[in-house]
Design an enzyme around this catalytic site. Structure first.
Site, PDB file in Angstrom:
ATOM      1  N   ALA A 188      -5.235 -40.141  -1.134  1.00  8.62           N
ATOM      2  CA  ALA A 188      -6.353 -39.981  -1.616  1.00  8.62           C
ATOM      3  C   ALA A 188      -6.418 -38.250  -2.231  1.00  8.62           C
ATOM      4  CB  ALA A 188      -7.766 -40.162  -1.115  1.00  8.62           C
ATOM      5  N   LEU A 224      -8.711 -35.583  -2.602  1.00  6.28           N
ATOM      6  CA  LEU A 224     -10.153 -34.982  -1.952  1.00  6.28           C
ATOM      7  C   LEU A 224     -10.653 -34.172  -2.968  1.00  6.28           C
ATOM      8  CD1 LEU A 224      -9.766 -34.861   1.734  1.00  6.28           C
ATOM      9  CD2 LEU A 224     -10.190 -36.860   0.482  1.00  6.28           C
ATOM     10  N   ARG A 234     -10.377 -25.475   8.363  1.00  5.25           N
ATOM     11  CA  ARG A 234     -11.450 -24.422   8.914  1.00  5.25           C
ATOM     12  C   ARG A 234     -12.781 -24.421   8.406  1.00  5.25           C
ATOM     13  NH1 ARG A 234      -8.511 -18.616   6.864  1.00  5.25           N
ATOM     14  NH2 ARG A 234      -6.284 -19.187   6.695  1.00  5.25           N
ATOM     15  N   ARG A 281     -16.961 -27.569   1.054  1.00  2.04           N
ATOM     16  CA  ARG A 281     -16.410 -27.369  -0.319  1.00  2.04           C
ATOM     17  C   ARG A 281     -15.898 -28.642  -0.790  1.00  2.04           C
ATOM     18  NH1 ARG A 281     -14.957 -22.664   2.371  1.00  2.04           N
ATOM     19  NH2 ARG A 281     -13.001 -23.186   2.417  1.00  2.04           N
ATOM     20  N   HIS A 293      -3.171 -19.576  15.121  1.00  2.00           N
ATOM     21  CA  HIS A 293      -2.542 -20.882  15.992  1.00  2.00           C
ATOM     22  C   HIS A 293      -2.756 -20.615  17.264  1.00  2.00           C
ATOM     23  CE1 HIS A 293      -0.437 -22.327  12.410  1.00  2.00           C
ATOM     24  NE2 HIS A 293      -0.163 -21.411  11.819  1.00  2.00           N
ATOM     25  N   ASP A 294      -2.350 -21.783  17.851  1.00  3.64           N
ATOM     26  CA  ASP A 294      -2.331 -21.942  19.402  1.00  3.64           C
ATOM     27  C   ASP A 294      -2.214 -20.405  20.238  1.00  3.64           C
ATOM     28  OD1 ASP A 294      -1.188 -21.970  22.423  1.00  3.64           O
ATOM     29  OD2 ASP A 294      -1.617 -24.245  21.588  1.00  3.64           O
ATOM     30  N   ASN A 346      -2.693 -17.479  19.260  1.00  2.00           N
ATOM     31  CA  ASN A 346      -3.655 -16.822  19.082  1.00  2.00           C
ATOM     32  C   ASN A 346      -4.870 -17.245  19.781  1.00  2.00           C
ATOM     33  OD1 ASN A 346      -2.409 -16.872  15.858  1.00  2.00           O
ATOM     34  ND2 ASN A 346      -2.441 -14.935  16.939  1.00  2.00           N
ATOM     35  N   TYR A 347      -5.220 -18.363  20.000  1.00  5.84           N
ATOM     36  CA  TYR A 347      -6.431 -18.790  20.413  1.00  5.84           C
ATOM     37  C   TYR A 347      -6.469 -18.764  21.890  1.00  5.84           C
ATOM     38  CZ  TYR A 347      -6.422 -21.210  15.810  1.00  5.84           C
ATOM     39  OH  TYR A 347      -6.223 -21.502  14.460  1.00  5.84           O
ATOM     40  N   ASP A 394      -3.654 -26.238  21.302  1.00  7.85           N
ATOM     41  CA  ASP A 394      -3.800 -27.262  20.441  1.00  7.85           C
ATOM     42  C   ASP A 394      -4.023 -28.618  21.171  1.00  7.85           C
ATOM     43  OD1 ASP A 394      -3.213 -26.031  18.093  1.00  7.85           O
ATOM     44  OD2 ASP A 394      -1.205 -26.225  18.161  1.00  7.85           O
TER      45      ASP A 394
END
Length: 364
Positions: free
Chosen positions: A67, A69, A93, A99, A134-135, A137-138, A163
């Site tokens: 689909a 979106l 995000r 949106r 990304h992982d 950074n988190y 993740d």
């Protein structure tokens, strides 16, 4: 998917997964493993596989539909699908689904019982919420990355902690808790699963040790980070490695006995000032024989010594084989005494028609 499966814990639960990467599809896979009917919505023409034709294992057991979106028509049809779902999982995000016209408000107006599960790195708010990452950074801002590695540098622990440990596992807990709460209230809700939160939660024991003065904020200086000689890996004569995890005194004594070391010549196990000398003695012993020699010697003992296996070796390990934990990919888990999760569902080769899935959901 024509194959029938025995009753599973989440039979009857309907899930819409908005296609992405990382923790959201992993969580969707686990929900499908547990018996939920998961419909993955992906953009038209999205490649289903990596180069080489190996199917995406995280899509097993799911119904795949295409689909656009950004199309009003396709978006309306996806909303019709969501209106009949129990759970929606998305990993974009913050603000992206809003949106697109598929945010929590729009979806829950159509379906007040919907559990709308969002999994992100930074979470839905805070100064970093809209920032890419990304992982690595988190987990870097949680203290986890700084605690893992060698004294000279942190080492990324693959993308397992952020993740999947702090992401997909956390959102799964949230989804299941929200479904359980819905039985009382009759209403769904939004689940905000952030990897920074989940990783911090995974580190709760380390925070306790740190607060009580039993954890040093330096890599390779603690009992669980490779600092202790009795909790680390050692190189063997063939260049391969064994993993040693004999934290308890009686298990450590068994290690020393089977390595044919004289405990009277060694520093005390808990004397950190003697750890370098102790590690040298243990490492020297392991270096005299091959990894598989040591694996055979320690098998069946309580010394907590196991071979460090390459991915190619894992499926043939007797414990992995006995539980069928891995073939070419990981089996569903956990296991239940009455309902089944041990059947591996196939991966759909081609996307289904969204209209067909809509018609079936509407008619059941």
């Amino acid at each position: 998917m024509s194959q029938a499966f025995p009753q599973r814990p989440l039979d009857g639960v309907r899930v819409v997964e908005l296609a992405g990467i990382g923790p959201a599809p992993h969580a969707g896979m686990m929900l499908a493993d547990l018996g939920a009917e998961v419909v993955r919505v992906q953009r038209p023409g999205a490649p289903p596989d990596l180069p080489g034709g190996v199917p995406d294992f995280s899509s097993r057991g799911k119904r795949i539909v295409a689909a656009d979106l950004k199309s009003d028509v396709d978006r309306a049809r996806v909303l019709d699908l969501i209106a009949q779902a129990d759970v929606l999982v998305e990993g974009f995000r913050p603000g992206v689904t809003e949106r697109l016209g598929l945010g929590p408000d729009e979806c829950r107006r159509r379906n007040p019982r919907l559990v709308y599960a969002r999994v992100t790195g930074w979470g839905q708010d805070g100064p970093y919420a809209g920032q890419a990452g990304h992982d690595i950074n988190y987990i870097s801002i949680t203290g986890a990355l700084n605690a893992i590695g060698t004294p000279d540098r942190p080492v990324p622990p693959l993308n397992l902690i952020g993740d999947f440990g702090g992401g997909s596992m956390l959102v799964l807990v949230g989804i299941l808790a929200a479904l359980l709460e819905r039985q009382r209230s009759g209403e769904g809700q939004v689940v905000d699963a952030a990897m920074v939160d989940g990783t911090s939660l995974l580190m709760q024991t380390l925070w306790w040790l740190y607060a009580s003065g039993h954890w040093q904020d330096e890599r390779s200086s603690n009992s669980l980070d490779g600092g202790a000689p009795f909790y680390r890996t050692y190189r063997c004569a063939d260049g391969r490695y064994v993993a040693v995890g004999c934290l308890e005194t009686q298990f450590y004594a068994e290690l020393i006995r089977l390595l044919d070391l004289d405990p009277a010549t060694l520093p005390d196990q808990r004397d950190q000032s003697g750890w370098p000398r102790l590690a040298e003695a243990i490492g020297g012993a392991f270096a005299r024989q091959t990894r598989d020699h040591w694996a055979k010697l320690f098998e069946g003992t309580d010394a907590c010594v196991t071979p460090v296996l390459a991915l190619s070796e894992v499926p043939a390990h007797p414990q992995i084989m006995a539980r069928r934990s891995v073939t070419d990919h990981a089996a569903p888990a956990p296991r239940f005494s009455r309902t089944r999760t041990d059947e591996i569902a196939p991966v759909d080769a081609e996307p289904l028609e969204l209209g067909d899935v809509l018609a079936r959901w509407a008619g059941s």
